[in-house]
Design a protein around this motif. Structure first.
Motif, PDB file in Angstrom:
ATOM      1  N   ASP A  14      53.053  60.676  58.041  1.00  0.00           N
ATOM      2  CA  ASP A  14      52.502  59.409  58.546  1.00  0.00           C
ATOM      3  C   ASP A  14      53.334  58.195  58.142  1.00  0.00           C
ATOM      4  O   ASP A  14      52.819  57.094  58.000  1.00  0.00           O
ATOM      5  N   THR A  71      52.104  64.814  59.670  1.00  0.00           N
ATOM      6  CA  THR A  71      51.742  63.594  60.395  1.00  0.00           C
ATOM      7  C   THR A  71      50.598  63.891  61.348  1.00  0.00           C
ATOM      8  O   THR A  71      50.625  64.890  62.060  1.00  0.00           O
ATOM      9  N   ARG A  72      49.628  63.015  61.364  1.00  0.00           N
ATOM     10  CA  ARG A  72      48.490  63.161  62.274  1.00  0.00           C
ATOM     11  C   ARG A  72      48.911  62.783  63.691  1.00  0.00           C
ATOM     12  O   ARG A  72      49.716  61.871  63.889  1.00  0.00           O
ATOM     13  N   THR A  78      48.586  59.113  64.567  1.00  0.00           N
ATOM     14  CA  THR A  78      49.665  58.237  64.098  1.00  0.00           C
ATOM     15  C   THR A  78      50.780  58.195  65.129  1.00  0.00           C
ATOM     16  O   THR A  78      51.267  57.125  65.490  1.00  0.00           O
ATOM     17  N   GLU A  98      56.222  67.797  61.755  1.00  0.00           N
ATOM     18  CA  GLU A  98      56.386  66.352  61.803  1.00  0.00           C
ATOM     19  C   GLU A  98      56.833  65.981  63.213  1.00  0.00           C
ATOM     20  O   GLU A  98      56.729  66.804  64.119  1.00  0.00           O
TER      21      GLU A  98
END
Length: 118
Positions: free
Chosen positions: A45, A3-4, A7, A29
């Motif tokens: 994401d 996950t960025r 986000t 995450e």
């Protein structure tokens, strides 16, 4: 993929009306906490909310999917629902309200150092 950070920051901003929201990076995450309860995971994401009867009633017919390989099913909330700040806040609040309060972790007692005899 993972996950960025952008986000997670967006979701945290969307949930800013809730007073006790925080997130924590876990295994690449994120875990989302409300009132110190883990209410959701953000993996690749995507938002996965813990399944509860209250959440199911709020969503209606949730899309259920595993958050990561081998996990139980969670309510997958699509990105278009993320834009509706009020709806998203309501879901997280309803979920947190019915989850049990986590038990505090026991702290390990330290042994007093022993003195050496000369």
């Amino acid at each position: 993929m993972g996950t960025r950070a952008e986000t997670m920051e967006f979701l945290a901003d969307q949930l800013g009306a809730l007073p006790n929201i925080r997130y924590r990076k876990m295994f690449g995450e994120y875990g989302l906490y409300c009132d110190e309860k883990v209410v959701a995971f953000i993996c690749d994401d995507e938002l996965f909310v813990k399944p509860t009867d209250a959440g199911r009633a709020y969503i209606g017919e949730p899309d259920e999917a595993p958050a990561y390989p081998g996990s139980k099913l969670y309510f997958r909330v699509s990105g278009d629902r993320w834009e509706d700040r009020e709806w998203l806040t309501g879901l997280i609040d309803a979920t947190a309200a019915v989850l049990p309060t986590p038990t505090p972790k026991a702290t390990a007692k330290r042994k007093a150092p022993t003195k050496r005899k000369a």
